[in-house]
Write an enzyme that holds these catalytic residues in place. Structure first.
Site: not given
Ligand SMILES: NC(=O)c1ccc[n+]([C@@H]2O[C@H](COP(=O)([O-])OP(=O)(O)OC[C@H]3O[C@@H](n4cnc5c(N)ncnc54)[C@H](O)[C@@H]3O)[C@@H](O)[C@H]2O)c1
Length: 276
Positions: A166, A170
């Site tokens: 991951y 990133k």
């Molecule tokens: N929540 C956190 O603390 C956090 C921290 C750092 C980075 N992020 C990043 O933020 C972004 C959003 O994450 P989130 O927290 O809203 O997570 P989440 O799981 O709530 O939403 C992520 C969405 O991406 C979709 N997804 C994943 N793989 C996919 C694919 N192959 N094709 C199409 N859709 C796909 C999932 O179905 C999901 O609906 C991500 O890139 C995550 O890595 C989140």
């Protein structure tokens, strides 16, 4: 001072839930027409319903971004639907964590695929449209700014034990962001990244609350964070709490808006001051 995104068209990946959905809603609130994507069709239709209340044109395309042909199809669909593409938010992501000695090749590669290869393919798919439009606008003496926002994480900027794949994905997307900022500056595209700290979504749900897993390519992948880690993050976070999806989307909206027209190749950390 306010701004409007009326007349702008946006693509947001992974917009079925969490931060992606909040981004899509804020873009629509600001007046943009939005095409949303998610692998998970049922939650994507909920986002579609939520966007339906905002009065802007919108569309949804379900599908797996890691299917090599899908990013091209998605960009084509945005262009067929709206006739233009002004804003791209590469947000889709998930975690598949373990310490390095327990990380299989497939697992490491999956993290590079979703967080780095997919944004690369989406931007490459959009490049013909962007370059053709920009050249025309520049020849007409007009400066029209377009926007790309790639989502990264403090796991990418700081590193985080248990997240070799991951964190690498990133971190890689930051290199991609900075390179595209240089390649596309001449086409008036701002290419930036937003890195999140801990935002309360499914991705970081407390382990033990419910069955914490996602299904990717027919595999069940455990997700979630130990409650003690979440508590320690709250305590160490200068703002004393985790972030909301709406707060996360606000940082992305800045990079989608004219407020960031002279900012490119940068990484904005939205994490309440918390670092790993
Ligand atoms: N929540 C956190 O603390 C956090 C921290 C750092 C980075 N992020 C990043 O933020 C972004 C959003 O994450 P989130 O927290 O809203 O997570 P989440 O799981 O709530 O939403 C992520 C969405 O991406 C979709 N997804 C994943 N793989 C996919 C694919 N192959 N094709 C199409 N859709 C796909 C999932 O179905 C999901 O609906 C991500 O890139 C995550 O890595 C989140």
């Amino acid at each position: 001072m306010s701004f409007s995104l009326k007349g702008k068209t946006a693509l947001v990946t992974g917009a079925g839930r969490g931060i992606g959905r909040a981004i899509a809603i804020q873009l629509a609130d600001a007046g943009a027409s939005v095409l949303v994507n998610d692998i998970d069709e049922s939650v994507l239709s909920e986002t579609q319903r939520a966007l339906g209340h905002h009065g802007q044109a919108m569309s949804a395309v379900a599908g797996d971004l890691t299917d090599p042909s899908f990013p091209d199809a998605l960009v084509t669909s945005a262009l067929d639907t709206f006739g233009a593409l002004d804003i791209i938010v590469n947000n889709a992501g998930y975690s598949w964590d373990n310490v390095i000695q327990k990380t299989a090749d497939e697992q490491f590669q999956a993290m590079l695929d979703i967080h780095l290869v997919v944004p690369f393919r989406i931007m490459r798919a959009a490049s013909s449209h962007i370059r053709t439009q920009a050249k025309r606008e520049i020849a007409d003496g007009r400066t029209v700014m377009r926007k790309v926002v790639n989502i990264t994480s403090i796991a990418g900027t700081d590193g985080n034990p248990g997240q070799a794949g991951y964190s690498s994905g990133k971190a890689g997307v930051i290199g991609l962001t900075k390179t595209l900022a240089k390649e596309w500056g001449r086409y008036n595209v701002n290419v930036n990244a937003v890195g999140f700290g801990i935002i309360e979504t499914r991705l970081v749900q407390p382990l033990g609350d419910r069955d914490a897993h996602i299904v990717m390519h027919d595999r069940q992948i455990g997700i979630g964070v130990h409650p003690s880690l979440l508590e320690s993050a709250r305590q160490r976070c200068p703002l004393g709490r985790l972030g909301t999806p709406e707060e996360a989307a606000g940082a992305v909206l800045f990079f989608c808006s004219p407020l960031s027209d002279y900012v490119t190749g940068e990484v904005l950390i939205c994490g309440g001051g918390y670092h790993f």
